[in-house]
Write an enzyme that holds these catalytic residues in place. Structure first.
Site, short mmCIF file in Angstrom:
data_model
loop_
_atom_site.label_atom_id
_atom_site.label_comp_id
_atom_site.label_asym_id
_atom_site.label_seq_id
_atom_site.Cartn_x
_atom_site.Cartn_y
_atom_site.Cartn_z
N VAL A 60 0.81 -1.22 0.00
CA VAL A 60 0.00 0.00 0.00
C VAL A 60 0.84 1.27 0.00
O VAL A 60 0.30 2.36 -0.24
CB VAL A 60 -0.96 0.05 1.21
N TYR A 61 2.12 1.19 0.27
CA TYR A 61 2.93 2.40 0.36
C TYR A 61 3.05 3.06 -1.01
O TYR A 61 3.52 2.46 -1.97
CB TYR A 61 4.32 2.09 0.90
N GLY A 62 2.61 4.31 -1.07
CA GLY A 62 2.70 5.05 -2.32
C GLY A 62 1.94 4.41 -3.45
O GLY A 62 2.36 4.48 -4.60
#
Length: 322
Positions: A60-62
């Site tokens: 989910v990061y970035g």
């Protein structure tokens, strides 16, 4: 650099982990303090120079761009066999089936997506980002076991949950002869110690390593109380983790740092590293100097008086970050 084995495995990881949540494509609406690929390059190079081999990210990061940046950095600055790539599954990546949670569909879909973004054939440590109350534990553990059996994942880990939830998941895996967790990425610092009550004794009993996130309380333990940075001024999520009750703790870190003539971050990290269940705190560095300080913390040994000084200002509070 010092190295530790992860859980009861023979997998060696650096005692400092590079947290990659802050390295992402700004076009995906990430926080203003995040670094794009070009700005993050010196961090990856310095991590390699310092022997930091555990690199932690999440799907989910970035919007997935963190995994892409990590994958390219591995190919550009080091060799795949010389790093331990850790990523996560569970938080929402898109609407619809398989976009979130820990169902069989979500895990099998998301592991392939992470492999593609990372540009690798396998993930060293695949972590569930949070507990999923909407999916039967048996389904989750069976799906995680299957991606290990398929060679897509080498080890599995968990993150931020109640101790009874983690114990139930481990027991389910043991009872059904499935792959067990070897790590727990839990929030742990001088200002959030609630996992000392039940989680850390459970980890010690199970032979599971802790990979603490937020070990510097989003930088609040690395500077005098009240000082503001670009991240602290633009990170509303982090604000709910901390309050004025933390000031005596921050002041104690500063006093010891002054006496020792070292940066505050080294003192705060040395305290985290002294916990025997901690393998590697995850450091969300935004400059090479942050990594230098983190590694230098390995050489700081706090005496009992200093430990008491750091711990005496703590007051019980609700666990945060679940």
């Amino acid at each position: 650099m010092e190295y530790a084995t992860l859980g009861t495995t023979d997998l060696q990881v650096s005692r400092i982990a590079l947290g990659c949540m802050g390295y992402a494509d700004p076009a995906h609406g990430v926080n203003p303090w995040a670094l794009d690929e070009r700005a993050a390059a010196p961090l990856f190079r310095r991590a390699v120079e310092l022997g930091i081999t555990l690199w932690d990210t999440a799907n989910v990061y970035g919007g997935g761009t963190s995994e892409e940046i990590v994958g390219r950095a591995v190919r550009k600055y080091t060799r795949r066999e010389d790093v331990v790539i850790a990523t996560k599954v569970g938080l929402p990546t898109h609407q619809g089936p398989g976009g979130s949670g820990l169902s069989r569909k979500a895990i099998t879909t998301q592991v392939d997506a992470s492999l593609a973004r990372l540009g690798t054939d396998y993930i060293d440590l695949y972590q569930i980002h949070r507990f999923d109350p909407g999916t039967p534990i048996e389904e989750t553990m069976e799906a995680l076991h299957d991606v290990v059996a398929a060679g897509k994942v080498r080890y599995i880990g968990a993150s931020s949950m109640w101790a009874w939830q983690f114990a139930t998941m481990q027991h389910t895996a043991e009872r059904q002869d499935l792959t067990r967790f070897v790590s727990m990425q839990n929030q742990y610092s001088l200002v959030q110690r609630e996992d000392e009550r039940e989680m850390f004794p459970l980890l010690a009993d199970q032979g599971v390593s802790s990979l603490p996130w937020c070990p510097l309380a989003k930088g609040r333990l690395a500077r005098p109380y009240g000082e503001v940075t670009g991240r602290s001024a633009s990170d509303p999520i982090g604000e709910r983790f901390f309050a004025d009750v933390d000031r005596p703790i921050v002041d104690a870190v500063r006093h010891i740092a002054v006496r020792r003539a070292v940066p505050m971050a080294r003192v705060a990290l040395a305290w985290v590293l002294a916990n025997p269940s901690v393998a590697a705190p995850v450091i969300g560095a935004t400059s090479p100097a942050h990594l230098d300080d983190a590694v230098a913390a390995l050489g700081v040994r706090l005496d009992r008086g200093e430990m008491d000084e750091l711990e005496s200002g703590y007051t019980p509070r609700q666990p945060t970050g679940f």
